[in-house]
Design a protein around this motif. Sequence first.
Motif, PDB file in Angstrom:
ATOM      1  N   SER A 108     -38.030  42.604  38.220  1.00  0.00           N
ATOM      2  CA  SER A 108     -38.193  43.722  37.301  1.00  0.00           C
ATOM      3  C   SER A 108     -36.855  44.362  36.957  1.00  0.00           C
ATOM      4  N   ALA A 109     -35.949  44.425  37.926  1.00  0.00           N
ATOM      5  CA  ALA A 109     -34.623  44.991  37.661  1.00  0.00           C
ATOM      6  C   ALA A 109     -33.874  44.161  36.630  1.00  0.00           C
ATOM      7  N   THR A 110     -34.043  42.838  36.710  1.00  0.00           N
ATOM      8  CA  THR A 110     -33.382  41.966  35.739  1.00  0.00           C
ATOM      9  C   THR A 110     -34.015  42.093  34.358  1.00  0.00           C
ATOM     10  N   PHE A 111     -35.346  42.065  34.301  1.00  0.00           N
ATOM     11  CA  PHE A 111     -36.025  42.238  33.013  1.00  0.00           C
ATOM     12  C   PHE A 111     -35.608  43.568  32.376  1.00  0.00           C
ATOM     13  N   SER A 112     -35.548  44.625  33.188  1.00  0.00           N
ATOM     14  CA  SER A 112     -35.179  45.951  32.680  1.00  0.00           C
ATOM     15  C   SER A 112     -33.747  45.963  32.161  1.00  0.00           C
ATOM     16  N   ALA A 113     -32.838  45.298  32.881  1.00  0.00           N
ATOM     17  CA  ALA A 113     -31.437  45.265  32.453  1.00  0.00           C
ATOM     18  C   ALA A 113     -31.293  44.583  31.098  1.00  0.00           C
ATOM     19  N   VAL A 114     -32.052  43.513  30.885  1.00  0.00           N
ATOM     20  CA  VAL A 114     -32.013  42.822  29.589  1.00  0.00           C
ATOM     21  C   VAL A 114     -32.662  43.699  28.519  1.00  0.00           C
ATOM     22  N   ARG A 115     -33.836  44.240  28.838  1.00  0.00           N
ATOM     23  CA  ARG A 115     -34.600  45.064  27.891  1.00  0.00           C
ATOM     24  C   ARG A 115     -33.811  46.292  27.437  1.00  0.00           C
ATOM     25  N   HIS A 116     -33.106  46.922  28.367  1.00  0.00           N
ATOM     26  CA  HIS A 116     -32.411  48.175  28.077  1.00  0.00           C
ATOM     27  C   HIS A 116     -30.918  47.989  27.822  1.00  0.00           C
ATOM     28  N   CYS A 117     -30.481  46.758  27.690  1.00  0.00           N
ATOM     29  CA  CYS A 117     -29.070  46.508  27.382  1.00  0.00           C
ATOM     30  C   CYS A 117     -28.690  47.270  26.116  1.00  0.00           C
ATOM     31  N   PRO A 118     -27.587  48.014  26.135  1.00  0.00           N
ATOM     32  CA  PRO A 118     -27.255  48.842  24.970  1.00  0.00           C
ATOM     33  C   PRO A 118     -26.836  48.070  23.723  1.00  0.00           C
ATOM     34  N   VAL A 119     -26.504  46.788  23.879  1.00  0.00           N
ATOM     35  CA  VAL A 119     -26.153  45.978  22.709  1.00  0.00           C
ATOM     36  C   VAL A 119     -27.238  44.943  22.482  1.00  0.00           C
ATOM     37  N   PRO A 120     -27.367  44.426  21.269  1.00  0.00           N
ATOM     38  CA  PRO A 120     -28.392  43.417  20.993  1.00  0.00           C
ATOM     39  C   PRO A 120     -28.230  42.164  21.856  1.00  0.00           C
TER      40      PRO A 120
ATOM     41  N   ALA B 192     -42.985  42.885  32.775  1.00  0.00           N
ATOM     42  CA  ALA B 192     -42.698  41.673  32.011  1.00  0.00           C
ATOM     43  C   ALA B 192     -43.865  41.322  31.101  1.00  0.00           C
ATOM     44  N   VAL B 193     -45.098  41.568  31.566  1.00  0.00           N
ATOM     45  CA  VAL B 193     -46.267  41.345  30.706  1.00  0.00           C
ATOM     46  C   VAL B 193     -46.181  42.222  29.469  1.00  0.00           C
ATOM     47  N   LYS B 194     -45.715  43.450  29.634  1.00  0.00           N
ATOM     48  CA  LYS B 194     -45.556  44.349  28.492  1.00  0.00           C
ATOM     49  C   LYS B 194     -44.611  43.750  27.452  1.00  0.00           C
ATOM     50  N   ASP B 195     -43.516  43.156  27.922  1.00  0.00           N
ATOM     51  CA  ASP B 195     -42.580  42.496  26.998  1.00  0.00           C
ATOM     52  C   ASP B 195     -43.264  41.338  26.280  1.00  0.00           C
ATOM     53  N   ILE B 196     -44.008  40.545  27.036  1.00  0.00           N
ATOM     54  CA  ILE B 196     -44.649  39.368  26.457  1.00  0.00           C
ATOM     55  C   ILE B 196     -45.664  39.763  25.391  1.00  0.00           C
ATOM     56  N   VAL B 197     -46.464  40.784  25.682  1.00  0.00           N
ATOM     57  CA  VAL B 197     -47.446  41.254  24.698  1.00  0.00           C
ATOM     58  C   VAL B 197     -46.740  41.779  23.452  1.00  0.00           C
ATOM     59  N   ALA B 198     -45.633  42.488  23.647  1.00  0.00           N
ATOM     60  CA  ALA B 198     -44.913  43.081  22.515  1.00  0.00           C
ATOM     61  C   ALA B 198     -44.373  42.019  21.562  1.00  0.00           C
TER      62      ALA B 198
ATOM     63  N   ILE C  64     -37.283  36.603  30.891  1.00  0.00           N
ATOM     64  CA  ILE C  64     -35.949  37.003  30.446  1.00  0.00           C
ATOM     65  C   ILE C  64     -35.836  36.862  28.929  1.00  0.00           C
ATOM     66  N   ALA C  65     -36.349  35.747  28.409  1.00  0.00           N
ATOM     67  CA  ALA C  65     -36.320  35.540  26.955  1.00  0.00           C
ATOM     68  C   ALA C  65     -37.135  36.615  26.243  1.00  0.00           C
ATOM     69  N   ALA C  66     -38.295  36.960  26.794  1.00  0.00           N
ATOM     70  CA  ALA C  66     -39.150  37.967  26.177  1.00  0.00           C
ATOM     71  C   ALA C  66     -38.497  39.334  26.163  1.00  0.00           C
ATOM     72  N   ALA C  67     -37.641  39.619  27.150  1.00  0.00           N
ATOM     73  CA  ALA C  67     -36.960  40.912  27.222  1.00  0.00           C
ATOM     74  C   ALA C  67     -35.803  41.014  26.241  1.00  0.00           C
ATOM     75  N   CYS C  68     -35.342  39.872  25.712  1.00  0.00           N
ATOM     76  CA  CYS C  68     -34.253  39.887  24.731  1.00  0.00           C
ATOM     77  C   CYS C  68     -34.739  40.458  23.403  1.00  0.00           C
ATOM     78  N   ASP C  69     -33.790  40.883  22.585  1.00  0.00           N
ATOM     79  CA  ASP C  69     -34.128  41.430  21.271  1.00  0.00           C
ATOM     80  C   ASP C  69     -34.584  40.350  20.304  1.00  0.00           C
ATOM     81  N   MET C  70     -33.967  39.186  20.392  1.00  0.00           N
ATOM     82  CA  MET C  70     -34.254  38.085  19.474  1.00  0.00           C
ATOM     83  C   MET C  70     -34.218  36.772  20.222  1.00  0.00           C
ATOM     84  N   ARG C  71     -34.961  35.800  19.721  1.00  0.00           N
ATOM     85  CA  ARG C  71     -35.033  34.488  20.354  1.00  0.00           C
ATOM     86  C   ARG C  71     -34.996  33.403  19.279  1.00  0.00           C
TER      87      ARG C  71
END
Length: 231
Positions: free
Chosen positions: A59-71, A117-123, A87-94
């Motif tokens: 979760s700490a890793t997913f959060s770090a990717v999700r909340h990264c201040p740059v794209p 992480a499920v929240k990211d996947i659903v989003a 990790i891919a789902a937490a990124c801004d673009m894929r």
Amino acid sequence: MWRAIPQALRQLTDKAHAHVIVISGAATTVDFSAGADISEFDEVRKDAETARNYEALNSATFSAVRHCPVPTIAAIRGVCFGAGFGIAAACDMRIADDSARFSVPVARLGLAYPADAVKDIVAVLGPQMAKVALFTGAPMSAAKMAAAGFLLEAVPAEALDGEISALAHAIAANAPLAVYASKTAVRSVMEQDGDLLREAQVLGNITFESADYAEGRAAFLERRKPVFTGK
């Protein structure tokens, strides 16, 4: 590696002053990620306590990717399974090449995926396709994931590096403060977070008096490319 990813992101943003971050496999010609090492689970996830500790690292890793201040952009080749999918789902673009295959096989292991992480996947995948991915664990093609909206696009293998580079350079050429304000605003909408929305409004107001805004106006009038400094 779970501990190292958040540290690497902080290093890239705080010290290297990256404008955009691309996350890929260990080499550009191999799989994005096969996910967690299941052979370790008898040790690192042997009971409820160790499993919770391990999931906290996830979760700490997913959060770090999700909340990264740059794209952030996930450049995906080959296998993108399990935690790698998260990790891919937490990124801004894929963006993926045609060889990419995607799966979240937790149900086959008798596990539940971390709720954040499920929240990211659903989003990024939508509720119905997220359910298919989580309930079945079945592998899915890049074409299917692109059709579902998870991928910005799926391209031939030889085109992936060029597409990623073009997108990253287009982002990096723009004013960092403006991009950060926009990223925060998008997050506030996705997360339905009023505090985050107010933060985005403050960040937007800061751009009005920034040196980059002055540079953007001057470059437009002088018909030249702007040189932004993030100030």
